[in-house]
Each structure stands twice: as structure tokens, then as C-alpha cells.
Design a protein around this motif. Structure first.
Motif, PDB file in Angstrom:
ATOM      1  N   ALA A 175     -81.778 -35.190 -79.705  1.00 45.33           N
ATOM      2  CA  ALA A 175     -81.038 -34.838 -78.315  1.00 45.33           C
ATOM      3  C   ALA A 175     -81.828 -33.750 -77.840  1.00 45.33           C
ATOM      4  CB  ALA A 175     -79.668 -34.494 -78.835  1.00 45.33           C
ATOM      5  N   MET A 176     -81.804 -33.248 -76.510  1.00 44.18           N
ATOM      6  CA  MET A 176     -82.219 -32.257 -76.000  1.00 44.18           C
ATOM      7  C   MET A 176     -81.477 -31.313 -75.468  1.00 44.18           C
ATOM      8  SD  MET A 176     -85.432 -33.119 -75.857  1.00 44.18           S
ATOM      9  CE  MET A 176     -86.174 -31.988 -74.643  1.00 44.18           C
ATOM     10  N   GLY A 177     -79.972 -31.494 -74.941  1.00 50.39           N
ATOM     11  CA  GLY A 177     -79.094 -30.737 -74.846  1.00 50.39           C
ATOM     12  C   GLY A 177     -78.474 -30.079 -75.784  1.00 50.39           C
ATOM     13  N   ARG A 178     -77.873 -28.653 -75.484  1.00 50.53           N
ATOM     14  CA  ARG A 178     -77.144 -27.951 -76.631  1.00 50.53           C
ATOM     15  C   ARG A 178     -75.643 -27.693 -76.434  1.00 50.53           C
ATOM     16  NH1 ARG A 178     -80.111 -25.874 -80.806  1.00 50.53           N
ATOM     17  NH2 ARG A 178     -82.472 -26.027 -80.653  1.00 50.53           N
ATOM     18  N   ARG A 179     -75.232 -28.001 -75.029  1.00 50.82           N
ATOM     19  CA  ARG A 179     -73.926 -27.809 -74.582  1.00 50.82           C
ATOM     20  C   ARG A 179     -72.985 -28.892 -75.161  1.00 50.82           C
ATOM     21  NH1 ARG A 179     -73.484 -29.131 -69.856  1.00 50.82           N
ATOM     22  NH2 ARG A 179     -71.518 -28.219 -69.268  1.00 50.82           N
ATOM     23  N   ALA A 180     -71.927 -28.528 -75.762  1.00 48.83           N
ATOM     24  CA  ALA A 180     -71.165 -29.551 -76.621  1.00 48.83           C
ATOM     25  C   ALA A 180     -69.613 -29.353 -76.272  1.00 48.83           C
ATOM     26  CB  ALA A 180     -71.459 -29.522 -78.095  1.00 48.83           C
ATOM     27  N   VAL A 181     -69.011 -30.837 -76.370  1.00 53.39           N
ATOM     28  CA  VAL A 181     -67.526 -30.534 -76.489  1.00 53.39           C
ATOM     29  C   VAL A 181     -67.217 -31.474 -77.900  1.00 53.39           C
ATOM     30  CG1 VAL A 181     -65.459 -31.628 -75.463  1.00 53.39           C
ATOM     31  CG2 VAL A 181     -67.448 -31.016 -73.976  1.00 53.39           C
ATOM     32  N   ALA A 182     -66.141 -30.694 -78.564  1.00 55.40           N
ATOM     33  CA  ALA A 182     -65.763 -31.363 -79.749  1.00 55.40           C
ATOM     34  C   ALA A 182     -64.309 -31.805 -79.812  1.00 55.40           C
ATOM     35  CB  ALA A 182     -66.043 -30.473 -80.818  1.00 55.40           C
ATOM     36  N   ALA A 183     -63.812 -32.474 -80.576  1.00 50.92           N
ATOM     37  CA  ALA A 183     -62.231 -32.890 -80.661  1.00 50.92           C
ATOM     38  C   ALA A 183     -61.572 -32.424 -81.904  1.00 50.92           C
ATOM     39  CB  ALA A 183     -62.021 -34.440 -80.540  1.00 50.92           C
ATOM     40  N   LEU A 184     -60.546 -31.745 -81.329  1.00 58.88           N
ATOM     41  CA  LEU A 184     -59.417 -31.234 -82.721  1.00 58.88           C
ATOM     42  C   LEU A 184     -58.727 -32.524 -83.157  1.00 58.88           C
ATOM     43  CD1 LEU A 184     -57.923 -28.287 -80.778  1.00 58.88           C
ATOM     44  CD2 LEU A 184     -59.409 -28.181 -82.651  1.00 58.88           C
ATOM     45  N   PRO A 185     -58.728 -32.619 -84.652  1.00 56.62           N
ATOM     46  CA  PRO A 185     -57.933 -33.858 -85.327  1.00 56.62           C
ATOM     47  C   PRO A 185     -56.693 -33.716 -84.875  1.00 56.62           C
ATOM     48  CG  PRO A 185     -58.393 -31.817 -86.833  1.00 56.62           C
ATOM     49  CD  PRO A 185     -59.111 -31.514 -85.595  1.00 56.62           C
ATOM     50  N   LEU A 186     -55.997 -34.908 -84.479  1.00 56.96           N
ATOM     51  CA  LEU A 186     -54.720 -35.261 -83.879  1.00 56.96           C
ATOM     52  C   LEU A 186     -53.772 -34.852 -85.160  1.00 56.96           C
ATOM     53  CD1 LEU A 186     -53.085 -36.511 -81.862  1.00 56.96           C
ATOM     54  CD2 LEU A 186     -53.188 -38.707 -83.045  1.00 56.96           C
ATOM     55  N   SER A 187     -54.207 -34.952 -86.210  1.00 53.46           N
ATOM     56  CA  SER A 187     -53.103 -34.608 -87.363  1.00 53.46           C
ATOM     57  C   SER A 187     -52.829 -33.070 -87.561  1.00 53.46           C
ATOM     58  CB  SER A 187     -53.741 -35.341 -88.708  1.00 53.46           C
ATOM     59  OG  SER A 187     -54.800 -34.707 -89.042  1.00 53.46           O
ATOM     60  N   LYS A 200     -76.275 -23.985 -84.177  1.00 50.64           N
ATOM     61  CA  LYS A 200     -77.036 -23.468 -82.908  1.00 50.64           C
ATOM     62  C   LYS A 200     -76.494 -24.356 -81.511  1.00 50.64           C
ATOM     63  CE  LYS A 200     -80.644 -20.957 -85.508  1.00 50.64           C
ATOM     64  NZ  LYS A 200     -79.735 -20.743 -86.717  1.00 50.64           N
ATOM     65  N   LEU A 201     -75.550 -24.759 -81.783  1.00 48.79           N
ATOM     66  CA  LEU A 201     -74.927 -25.426 -80.277  1.00 48.79           C
ATOM     67  C   LEU A 201     -74.121 -24.395 -79.622  1.00 48.79           C
ATOM     68  CD1 LEU A 201     -74.866 -29.237 -81.818  1.00 48.79           C
ATOM     69  CD2 LEU A 201     -76.747 -28.182 -80.761  1.00 48.79           C
ATOM     70  N   GLU A 202     -73.796 -25.009 -78.270  1.00 43.12           N
ATOM     71  CA  GLU A 202     -73.071 -24.169 -77.454  1.00 43.12           C
ATOM     72  C   GLU A 202     -71.579 -24.890 -77.308  1.00 43.12           C
ATOM     73  OE1 GLU A 202     -72.344 -22.708 -72.859  1.00 43.12           O
ATOM     74  OE2 GLU A 202     -74.187 -23.333 -73.366  1.00 43.12           O
ATOM     75  N   LEU A 203     -70.687 -24.403 -78.101  1.00 44.96           N
ATOM     76  CA  LEU A 203     -69.464 -25.238 -77.869  1.00 44.96           C
ATOM     77  C   LEU A 203     -68.739 -24.855 -76.378  1.00 44.96           C
ATOM     78  CD1 LEU A 203     -67.206 -27.175 -79.205  1.00 44.96           C
ATOM     79  CD2 LEU A 203     -66.364 -24.984 -80.355  1.00 44.96           C
ATOM     80  N   THR A 204     -68.718 -25.707 -75.690  1.00 42.08           N
ATOM     81  CA  THR A 204     -68.226 -25.297 -74.141  1.00 42.08           C
ATOM     82  C   THR A 204     -66.679 -25.716 -74.271  1.00 42.08           C
ATOM     83  OG1 THR A 204     -68.528 -27.732 -73.412  1.00 42.08           O
ATOM     84  CG2 THR A 204     -70.263 -25.929 -72.984  1.00 42.08           C
ATOM     85  N   ALA A 205     -66.260 -26.584 -74.917  1.00 43.42           N
ATOM     86  CA  ALA A 205     -64.565 -26.910 -74.738  1.00 43.42           C
ATOM     87  C   ALA A 205     -64.248 -27.663 -76.050  1.00 43.42           C
ATOM     88  CB  ALA A 205     -64.325 -27.801 -73.609  1.00 43.42           C
ATOM     89  N   LEU A 206     -62.919 -27.607 -76.568  1.00 44.89           N
ATOM     90  CA  LEU A 206     -62.297 -28.277 -77.469  1.00 44.89           C
ATOM     91  C   LEU A 206     -61.246 -29.221 -76.829  1.00 44.89           C
ATOM     92  CD1 LEU A 206     -61.765 -25.629 -80.246  1.00 44.89           C
ATOM     93  CD2 LEU A 206     -63.200 -27.805 -80.797  1.00 44.89           C
ATOM     94  N   ASP A 207     -61.277 -30.572 -77.082  1.00 47.04           N
ATOM     95  CA  ASP A 207     -60.574 -31.527 -76.452  1.00 47.04           C
ATOM     96  C   ASP A 207     -59.601 -32.069 -77.790  1.00 47.04           C
ATOM     97  OD1 ASP A 207     -59.439 -32.872 -74.196  1.00 47.04           O
ATOM     98  OD2 ASP A 207     -61.561 -33.792 -73.559  1.00 47.04           O
TER      99      ASP A 207
END
Length: 375
Positions: free
Chosen positions: A71-83, A188-195
Motif C-alpha cells: 500500500a502507498m497511502g496512509r489515510r485510513a477509515v476503520a470500523a467500530l465493532p457492531l457488538s 503510523k497511519l492517519e485515522l481519518t474516520a471511524l465508521d
């Protein structure tokens, strides 16, 4: 895990930190359509400490997956666990603007959220549009109509009844959010949002389809059941029935180790249906059918839904690979069911499409997260 070239372009990473490991997908936005740049994933021992309980280890694992994927990019979106996230559809008086609704939503959240609001991160999504017409514009319109018609009763008519709008309210513990921030900082990744996981699946598996769908996300430890109506998750339930139970049952039946059974489980997805698989699927996932029936009944009782009937099931997650699993749900519930394809809305190289189909259900959340900027 592999990459499709090293040219540096704008991209977004979708990262799914689950019980069974880390999944990562990098997409670019080309003319409004998502294009796959690379993906990576890692599987872990089912008995290992959950990643969210060890952010430092999770961060190192994520960094390793990012590096190995190319991967080249460092901007990331992650997901919160539904539970671990509270969600509810509520109705509030239609505000003048979405921003004006904040105090009302906070009051409602205090009544519903199981923890003190000071310990939660609150977010919301408007299901119905907020009417933008101002009070002044309404009054000017009334005066104009009086002038045109000469009907003086219009000027003294009763005000219109207050209309309500529906809002999807979500709340996550601040401690959980902090763990994600720590994981991405360590990687060392940029967390831009949590979905929400459900929004990731809606993007990758449903898209603009406005029918009422039940998403059955079969993870390693839990299965998340989400009824989606017109692109909005209206009802969610998380149950502790997952793919690890199938792996354990397979290991016991064949007298092999769980690691060997895990490999066999994967091989089953790539081979003709074995005679013993349908019985084992019924044995392990029979209770899940009962949970789905329960969700159907609860959804019928939802006060603010437009539809009351689920039209189809979309299966995803690692166990969606199992041969016969879709037919099992069709026969048990009498509702159309199929394995979702997260690559349907993504441009991918044709020479690797078959390979991507084999890992698609496992990467569906990560794909949807990386599609966030394509909305």
C-alpha cells in the motif's frame, strides 16, 4: 496480499480490525468509481488475545499488513465493532437545520444510551431530509397567497402540525475510540474516520439498492445481523455464533487439529460440496436460523420503519465461503439468500478476479470503508 503497481495516487485505506485478524483494502477514486490498488490480510489463532485488548500488538500487526500489501497511502477509515456500539432509530421534531438538532438528540441519547453520555462519542445520520424552507419564507408565501386570492382566512389559519424526522443515533464508548486511535498511531497511519461496520457493508454489498435486506456478517466469533432499509441500518443484533464454531466442529468430527480444520474449511470453499458439509452446517448454524427469525419478528415491530418484511439475505464474512451455506438459509427461511460480492462496484484487474472472489466475503467491510469517499 499483493499490490497493483507503485504509482503514487490519492487513495483511501479501509481497515477492518476483527477477532480473527486485520483486513486492509486500498482503493482510489477514478471518475467517481472505486478502483482496487491493493489489499492485505492476516489470520490469527482463534484463542489469541483479542486485538482490541492489545492496541500495541494490533498496531504492529496492522503496520506489517500495510507494508506487506505494498500500500502507498496512509489515510485510513476503520470500523467500530457492531457488538460494542449502541444504535437506535428515533423520531424528533423537524429542526430548522441538522445542526440545530444537536441539543434534542443529546437529550434523547441520555434516555437511551446505556452509559453516561460523557463517556460516549455520539453521532447521528438523518434518515429523512430536514426541510430547509425558513419560517420567513413560509410567512411571505402566506401573504402572497392572500393577495392573490383575497382569502383573509389564510392569514389567520392554524399553524401546520409539527412534522417529525427520523434519525439513526449511534454511540460508542470513548475508551473504545481511544483504542482505535492508539492502534493507528502505533501503525503510523492517519485515522481519518471511524465508521459503523454496517455502513461499510452497505457500501460494498448493497450500493443504491433500496430493497429491504438482512446482512448476515459471519465473523470468526460473532455473527452480526443488520436489517437495511433504503440504505439505512434499521435494526441490528450481534450473536455469539461464528466461523470458529464450525472449525471446531470440523476438527472434532475428523479428529484433526483446529489449524488443520481451518485449512480444510478454506479448501471446502474451493472444492465441490462434500457430503458431510450440509449436516455440519445445520449442526453449527441451526441456532443462527432461529436468531434470524427473531430479527424478522423484531423488525416487523419497528415503529419508524416503512417496510416490515425482509426481501432477501446477503451473506458475508469468512464463513460465507462455506459450500451450501446460501442454500441452507433459503431452505430454512424461504427467503432468497446469496453470498455478497464486494467487488461488484469496484474496478479490479480481470486476471485476478477469481482470486478476489475467494477472499471477497472476508474483505467486504474493508472494501466498503475504503469506498467512503466515493459516496
Amino acid at each position: 496480499m499483493f499490490g497493483f503497481g507503485k504509482k503514487k495516487i490519492a487513495s483511501l485505506l479501509g481497515v477492518d480490525v476483527g477477532a480473527s485478524g486485520v483486513k486492509l483494502v486500498e482503493l482510489s477514486n477514478e471518475g467517481g468509481r472505486a478502483r482496487l490498488l491493493t489489499y492485505g490480510y492476516t489470520e490469527r489463532d482463534a484463542n489469541a488475545v483479542p486485538l482490541l485488548e492489545d492496541p500495541a500488538a494490533a498496531g504492529k500487526l496492522l503496520a506489517d499488513v500495510w507494508g506487506a500489501s505494498g500500500a502507498m497511502g496512509r489515510r485510513a477509515v476503520a470500523a467500530l465493532p457492531l457488538s460494542q456500539v449502541f444504535t437506535a432509530v428515533i423520531a424528533i421534531p423537524s429542526p430548522k437545520t441538522q445542526e440545530a438538532a444537536k441539543p434534542i438528540l443529546e437529550v434523547q441519547a441520555r434516555k437511551l444510551v446505556p452509559l453516561p453520555l460523557e463517556e460516549m462519542v455520539l453521532s447521528w445520520t438523518f434518515i429523512d431530509p430536514v426541510k430547509k424552507e425558513s419560517v420567513l419564507k413560509k410567512e411571505v408565501g402566506k401573504v402572497k397567497k392572500v393577495e392573490e386570492t383575497g382569502n383573509q382566512e389564510l392569514a389567520t389559519s392554524k399553524p401546520e402540525e409539527q412534522k417529525n424526522v427520523r434519525v439513526l443515533l449511534s454511540a460508542a464508548p470513548k475508551s473504545l475510540v481511544s483504542r482505535y486511535v492508539e492502534i493507528f498511531r502505533a501503525a503510523k497511519l492517519e485515522l481519518t474516520a471511524l465508521d459503523l461496520e454496517s455502513f461499510g457493508l452497505i457500501r460494498s454489498l448493497i450500493g443504491k439498492d433500496r430493497s429491504t435486506v438482512l446482512l448476515v456478517d459471519m465473523g470468526a466469533v460473532r455473527t452480526n445481523l443488520t436489517v437495511v432499509e433504503k440504505g439505512i441500518p434499521f435494526f441490528t443484533r450481534s450473536v455469539q455464533i461464528g466461523g470458529n464454531a464450525f472449525t471446531g466442529a470440523l476438527a472434532k468430527m475428523l479428529s484433526v487439529s483446529e489449524s488443520e480444520a481451518a485449512q480444510m474449511k478454506f479448501d471446502l470453499a474451493m472444492s465441490p460440496l462434500a457430503p458431510t458439509v450440509p449436516d455440519l452446517v445445520k449442526q453449527v448454524f441451526g441456532e443462527l436460523v432461529n436468531e434470524v427469525r427473531y430479527v424478522f419478528e423484531q423488525y416487523k415491530r419497528q415503529e419508524f420503519s416503512d417496510s416490515k418484511r425482509v426481501e432477501k439475505l446477503i451473506l458475508t464474512g469468512g464463513s460465507a465461503h462455506l459450500p451450501g451455506i446460501a442454500r441452507f438459509f433459503v431452505d430454512a427461511l424461504g427467503v432468497n439468500a446469496y453470498v455478497g460480492d464486494p467487488w461488484a462496484r469496484v474496478a479490479v484487474p480481470e486476471d485476478v478476479r477469481l482470486l478476489l472472489e475467494t477472499v471477497g466475503p472476508s474483505l467486504a467491510i474493508a472494501v466498503g470503508l475504503a469506498m467512503r469517499e466515493n459516496e
